[in-house]
Scaffold this motif. Sequence first.
Motif, PDB file in Angstrom:
ATOM      1  N   ASP A 163       0.831  -1.201   0.000  1.00  0.00           N
ATOM      2  CA  ASP A 163       0.000   0.000   0.000  1.00  0.00           C
ATOM      3  C   ASP A 163       0.865   1.251   0.000  1.00  0.00           C
ATOM      4  OD1 ASP A 163      -2.381  -1.372   0.056  1.00  0.00           O
ATOM      5  OD2 ASP A 163      -2.531  -1.382   2.240  1.00  0.00           O
TER       6      ASP A 163
ATOM      7  N   ARG B 205     -11.023  -2.212   2.569  1.00  0.00           N
ATOM      8  CA  ARG B 205      -9.824  -2.353   3.393  1.00  0.00           C
ATOM      9  C   ARG B 205     -10.219  -2.499   4.853  1.00  0.00           C
ATOM     10  NH1 ARG B 205      -6.357   2.096   3.235  1.00  0.00           N
ATOM     11  NH2 ARG B 205      -4.582   0.714   3.600  1.00  0.00           N
TER      12      ARG B 205
ATOM     13  N   TYR C  68      -3.553   0.961  -3.451  1.00  0.00           N
ATOM     14  CA  TYR C  68      -3.943   0.247  -2.238  1.00  0.00           C
ATOM     15  C   TYR C  68      -4.377  -1.173  -2.581  1.00  0.00           C
ATOM     16  CZ  TYR C  68      -4.057   4.823   0.061  1.00  0.00           C
ATOM     17  OH  TYR C  68      -3.726   6.051   0.564  1.00  0.00           O
TER      18      TYR C  68
END
Length: 332
Positions: free
Chosen positions: A58, A111, A149
């Motif tokens: 990330d 996430r 990400y």
Amino acid sequence: SSSFQIVNGKATSNIQITYTYMLAGKEPGKYTIAPATIVISGDKYTSNSVQIEVLPADKQPASSSASQGLPVDNSSVANVNNEQIFVKQHFTKTKVYEQEAIQVTYKLYTRLDVVQVGGAKFPEFKDFFVQDIELDPNRSWVVEHVDGYNYNTIVLKQCIIFPQHAGKINIDGGNVEVVLRMRTSSSRHQSIFDDFFQSYQDVKKNLKFSGAQITVKELPANAPAGFNGAVGAYTLNSSISSENIKVNDALTLKLKIAGTGNLKLVKTPEVKFPLDFDVYDPKLDVKVKPTSNGQNGSKSIEYVAIPRFGGDFEIPAVKFVYFDINRGSYQT
């Protein structure tokens, strides 16, 4: 590990040896773990190979509030931003001909820890013929790298749509309700026991996704006679049960249209039997499965006809006309 048992006086034993390796990818990319091999009593045994994709790490968040690991005040889920969890709709195409297939996929990206997905509202596709794709109820989450990400992703809905008229067609957005398990914030000092007692709580979040616009082109105006809206890529075959029969005996003529396109919407080709034949309504058998290019499979049409007088008769050739997406022209 080993085991030994006696069943009906017959003794059997089993020995199992397991080797476990822990791996960590050093660089992003796709890798193949070659098969393992072992030789036992002169015989060589080989395992399967394994495909592994290592995603980039990330990127650093612009601010600490976007970090997944920070506590969140769950009196309001407004602190959950659109970079942490969202729903996207994917179209294989946005510029198509009438009746050309488009695969639509609705996917959740997160996430955060999602414990439940429900209360979804998807578009109705009013100007399209729709075929839903059945999803595996045991499907698992897949990690994808998007805009710097890594997200856990899962497909929520998938379907094939066929536009029924030309023009610019707007597709509505929708929303999906999820339940998130998030860590609660606390002003007091946290001890190790806080991780086990009242450190997390479930909160609801309504995720909205935007609509889209599909541009649908008219089919060319020079359609040959016999065109009934079939769009895709097809083949046509025929067979007959016998060319020599007796009066009042039944014969069977079968047509099979196979390929990829709007198969369920394809109309039955016309067969011109002699006037002295009694013809029954055709029997249809449609076997299709959805793909990104439309419905792939076949449509079989079976005619039963009975001649009432003797003689030599001819059944004219059957014409099937369709618009070939790949060639951009009509085919007969």
